[in-house]
Write a protein that holds these residues in place. Structure first.
Motif, PDB file in Angstrom:
ATOM      1  N   ALA A 170      25.079 -34.194  51.891  1.00 31.95           N
ATOM      2  CA  ALA A 170      24.785 -35.088  50.762  1.00 31.95           C
ATOM      3  C   ALA A 170      25.385 -36.469  51.004  1.00 31.95           C
ATOM      4  O   ALA A 170      24.755 -37.496  50.728  1.00 31.95           O
ATOM      5  CB  ALA A 170      25.312 -34.492  49.464  1.00 31.95           C
ATOM      6  N   ALA A 171      26.600 -36.492  51.542  1.00 30.56           N
ATOM      7  CA  ALA A 171      27.242 -37.771  51.853  1.00 30.56           C
ATOM      8  C   ALA A 171      26.483 -38.495  52.962  1.00 30.56           C
ATOM      9  O   ALA A 171      26.308 -39.715  52.919  1.00 30.56           O
ATOM     10  CB  ALA A 171      28.698 -37.538  52.263  1.00 30.56           C
ATOM     11  N   ALA A 172      26.019 -37.747  53.945  1.00 26.22           N
ATOM     12  CA  ALA A 172      25.250 -38.349  55.045  1.00 26.22           C
ATOM     13  C   ALA A 172      23.952 -38.946  54.526  1.00 26.22           C
ATOM     14  O   ALA A 172      23.550 -40.036  54.944  1.00 26.22           O
ATOM     15  CB  ALA A 172      24.961 -37.296  56.114  1.00 26.22           C
ATOM     16  N   GLU A 173      23.302 -38.253  53.604  1.00 23.04           N
ATOM     17  CA  GLU A 173      22.075 -38.783  53.012  1.00 23.04           C
ATOM     18  C   GLU A 173      22.352 -40.119  52.327  1.00 23.04           C
ATOM     19  O   GLU A 173      21.598 -41.081  52.497  1.00 23.04           O
ATOM     20  CB  GLU A 173      21.506 -37.787  51.990  1.00 23.04           C
ATOM     21  CG  GLU A 173      20.247 -38.274  51.317  1.00 23.04           C
ATOM     22  CD  GLU A 173      19.684 -37.279  50.313  1.00 23.04           C
ATOM     23  OE1 GLU A 173      18.942 -37.715  49.410  1.00 23.04           O
ATOM     24  OE2 GLU A 173      19.960 -36.078  50.427  1.00 23.04           O
ATOM     25  N   GLN A 174      23.435 -40.179  51.594  1.00 19.33           N
ATOM     26  CA  GLN A 174      23.802 -41.400  50.875  1.00 19.33           C
ATOM     27  C   GLN A 174      24.125 -42.532  51.853  1.00 19.33           C
ATOM     28  O   GLN A 174      23.588 -43.630  51.757  1.00 19.33           O
ATOM     29  CB  GLN A 174      25.019 -41.111  49.981  1.00 19.33           C
ATOM     30  CG  GLN A 174      25.390 -42.231  49.050  1.00 19.33           C
ATOM     31  CD  GLN A 174      24.416 -42.370  47.891  1.00 19.33           C
ATOM     32  OE1 GLN A 174      23.817 -41.404  47.453  1.00 19.33           O
ATOM     33  NE2 GLN A 174      24.236 -43.576  47.410  1.00 19.33           N
ATOM     34  N   VAL A 175      24.991 -42.246  52.804  1.00 20.62           N
ATOM     35  CA  VAL A 175      25.469 -43.280  53.734  1.00 20.62           C
ATOM     36  C   VAL A 175      24.356 -43.752  54.669  1.00 20.62           C
ATOM     37  O   VAL A 175      24.121 -44.955  54.819  1.00 20.62           O
ATOM     38  CB  VAL A 175      26.693 -42.766  54.539  1.00 20.62           C
ATOM     39  CG1 VAL A 175      27.065 -43.735  55.649  1.00 20.62           C
ATOM     40  CG2 VAL A 175      27.882 -42.536  53.609  1.00 20.62           C
TER      41      VAL A 175
ATOM     42  N   ALA B  32      32.756 -41.551  60.354  1.00 25.01           N
ATOM     43  CA  ALA B  32      33.895 -41.843  59.471  1.00 25.01           C
ATOM     44  C   ALA B  32      33.414 -42.234  58.076  1.00 25.01           C
ATOM     45  O   ALA B  32      33.998 -41.815  57.069  1.00 25.01           O
ATOM     46  CB  ALA B  32      34.753 -42.956  60.072  1.00 25.01           C
ATOM     47  N   ASP B  33      32.324 -43.016  57.996  1.00 30.67           N
ATOM     48  CA  ASP B  33      31.743 -43.375  56.696  1.00 30.67           C
ATOM     49  C   ASP B  33      31.290 -42.118  55.947  1.00 30.67           C
ATOM     50  O   ASP B  33      31.505 -41.979  54.741  1.00 30.67           O
ATOM     51  CB  ASP B  33      30.514 -44.283  56.869  1.00 30.67           C
ATOM     52  CG  ASP B  33      30.851 -45.657  57.413  1.00 30.67           C
ATOM     53  OD1 ASP B  33      31.965 -46.138  57.166  1.00 30.67           O
ATOM     54  OD2 ASP B  33      29.974 -46.242  58.085  1.00 30.67           O
ATOM     55  N   ILE B  34      30.667 -41.217  56.692  1.00 28.93           N
ATOM     56  CA  ILE B  34      30.137 -39.989  56.082  1.00 28.93           C
ATOM     57  C   ILE B  34      31.275 -39.109  55.573  1.00 28.93           C
ATOM     58  O   ILE B  34      31.234 -38.628  54.436  1.00 28.93           O
ATOM     59  CB  ILE B  34      29.242 -39.225  57.089  1.00 28.93           C
ATOM     60  CG1 ILE B  34      27.980 -40.043  57.391  1.00 28.93           C
ATOM     61  CG2 ILE B  34      28.885 -37.831  56.562  1.00 28.93           C
ATOM     62  CD1 ILE B  34      27.173 -39.554  58.586  1.00 28.93           C
ATOM     63  N   THR B  35      32.297 -38.908  56.398  1.00 25.92           N
ATOM     64  CA  THR B  35      33.406 -38.038  55.965  1.00 25.92           C
ATOM     65  C   THR B  35      34.192 -38.678  54.824  1.00 25.92           C
ATOM     66  O   THR B  35      34.659 -37.981  53.938  1.00 25.92           O
ATOM     67  CB  THR B  35      34.342 -37.693  57.142  1.00 25.92           C
ATOM     68  OG1 THR B  35      34.808 -38.902  57.761  1.00 25.92           O
ATOM     69  CG2 THR B  35      33.635 -36.828  58.167  1.00 25.92           C
ATOM     70  N   ARG B  36      34.286 -39.993  54.832  1.00 26.21           N
ATOM     71  CA  ARG B  36      34.958 -40.685  53.719  1.00 26.21           C
ATOM     72  C   ARG B  36      34.178 -40.454  52.417  1.00 26.21           C
ATOM     73  O   ARG B  36      34.747 -40.132  51.384  1.00 26.21           O
ATOM     74  CB  ARG B  36      35.077 -42.177  54.042  1.00 26.21           C
ATOM     75  CG  ARG B  36      36.087 -42.926  53.222  1.00 26.21           C
ATOM     76  CD  ARG B  36      36.438 -44.324  53.755  1.00 26.21           C
ATOM     77  NE  ARG B  36      35.460 -45.012  54.561  1.00 26.21           N
ATOM     78  CZ  ARG B  36      35.541 -45.130  55.894  1.00 26.21           C
ATOM     79  NH1 ARG B  36      36.538 -44.593  56.566  1.00 26.21           N
ATOM     80  NH2 ARG B  36      34.598 -45.794  56.555  1.00 26.21           N
TER      81      ARG B  36
ATOM     82  N   LEU C  58      18.620 -33.818  57.889  1.00 26.99           N
ATOM     83  CA  LEU C  58      18.190 -34.522  56.686  1.00 26.99           C
ATOM     84  C   LEU C  58      16.663 -34.686  56.665  1.00 26.99           C
ATOM     85  O   LEU C  58      16.036 -34.538  55.620  1.00 26.99           O
ATOM     86  CB  LEU C  58      18.868 -35.891  56.578  1.00 26.99           C
ATOM     87  CG  LEU C  58      20.359 -35.876  56.243  1.00 26.99           C
ATOM     88  CD1 LEU C  58      20.929 -37.282  56.355  1.00 26.99           C
ATOM     89  CD2 LEU C  58      20.607 -35.313  54.853  1.00 26.99           C
ATOM     90  N   VAL C  59      16.084 -34.971  57.809  1.00 27.97           N
ATOM     91  CA  VAL C  59      14.625 -35.092  57.900  1.00 27.97           C
ATOM     92  C   VAL C  59      13.979 -33.741  57.591  1.00 27.97           C
ATOM     93  O   VAL C  59      13.028 -33.657  56.803  1.00 27.97           O
ATOM     94  CB  VAL C  59      14.192 -35.602  59.294  1.00 27.97           C
ATOM     95  CG1 VAL C  59      12.671 -35.570  59.443  1.00 27.97           C
ATOM     96  CG2 VAL C  59      14.719 -37.018  59.528  1.00 27.97           C
ATOM     97  N   GLN C  60      14.517 -32.681  58.186  1.00 32.60           N
ATOM     98  CA  GLN C  60      13.976 -31.340  57.933  1.00 32.60           C
ATOM     99  C   GLN C  60      14.133 -30.961  56.466  1.00 32.60           C
ATOM    100  O   GLN C  60      13.226 -30.364  55.870  1.00 32.60           O
ATOM    101  CB  GLN C  60      14.679 -30.316  58.820  1.00 32.60           C
ATOM    102  CG  GLN C  60      14.347 -30.466  60.286  1.00 32.60           C
ATOM    103  CD  GLN C  60      15.240 -29.640  61.197  1.00 32.60           C
ATOM    104  OE1 GLN C  60      16.294 -29.150  60.785  1.00 32.60           O
ATOM    105  NE2 GLN C  60      14.835 -29.484  62.439  1.00 32.60           N
ATOM    106  N   ASP C  61      15.263 -31.310  55.869  1.00 35.54           N
ATOM    107  CA  ASP C  61      15.526 -30.985  54.470  1.00 35.54           C
ATOM    108  C   ASP C  61      14.521 -31.673  53.544  1.00 35.54           C
ATOM    109  O   ASP C  61      14.055 -31.087  52.573  1.00 35.54           O
ATOM    110  CB  ASP C  61      16.960 -31.372  54.095  1.00 35.54           C
ATOM    111  CG  ASP C  61      17.318 -30.939  52.687  1.00 35.54           C
ATOM    112  OD1 ASP C  61      17.124 -29.757  52.355  1.00 35.54           O
ATOM    113  OD2 ASP C  61      17.792 -31.793  51.914  1.00 35.54           O
TER     114      ASP C  61
END
Length: 198
Positions: A23-28, A40-44, A67-70
């Motif tokens: 979810a964080a990766a999708e946002q970032v 680091a942005d994603i884990t933050r 994320l693309v597959q999701d």
């Protein structure tokens, strides 16, 4: 881009943590783009340790592909749910288009990720649309057999209908502050059913 190699978590806590990272990766990635986004942005954003990321993912490429597959799964499952009660294929077209535009409205960042995949991970991009197109063409063939629509090349029709949905999503959902999905679906459905002939 390499295919995913990490194992899926076996515990509920592990699955929740992995989902939080996704979810964080999708946002970032959705906001910054693939190249500018860092792990680091994603884990933050996920409020988790950098090392934890690597328990679940081999790298940023794997997260991006997932994320693309999701997005593909979310779109297909929402469309399937919406068209399940349709009386015929033409009603299913209306319900499916509305479902797709709703996903675009509700998950605009992931929609942008799918579009970025054209350049970041062309194989994932192609798989996303090819899987969708195959299932769509199969449904159109079944509708022809039932006499719900006229005969024709199901693959060409499926891709034409997908192109309509994709472009409408961009123009009338992503580019608008207040998307009037009902209006867009009604007009597009009329066009899909009747074409341009007077």
């Amino acid at each position: 881009m390499t295919k995913p190699t990490s194992a899926k978590p076996k515990t509920k806590r592990g699955m929740e943590r992995r989902a939080k990272i996704l979810a964080a990766a999708e946002q970032v990635i959705g906001e910054k783009g693939f190249s500018a986004a860092s792990i680091a942005d994603i884990t933050r954003a996920a409020d988790t340790a950098l090392g934890t990321f690597y328990i679940y993912f081999s790298g940023k490429d794997e997260v991006f592909r997932e994320l693309v597959q999701d997005m593909g799964h979310a779109t297909r499952s929402q469309a399937a749910e919406r068209i399940a009660g349709a009386a015929n294929r033409l009603e299913a077209e209306r319900a499916g288009l509305e479902a797709y535009l709703t996903v675009v409205r509700d998950r605009p960042l992931q929609y942008r990720i799918v579009e970025e995949a054209r350049f970041v991970d062309p194989e994932a991009y192609r798989e996303y649309y090819t899987a969708f197109g195959k299932a769509y063409a199969d449904q159109l063939d079944q509708a022809v057999e039932k006499g719900e629509i006229s005969p024709g090349d199901a693959e060409v029709r499926a891709w034409a209908l997908m192109g309509i949905a994709k472009t409408l999503g961009e123009r009338f959902v992503l580019w608008e502050d207040e998307a009037d999905i009902g209006r867009v679906v009604a007009e597009a459905h009329k066009f899909i059913c009747n074409g341009l002939a007077p």
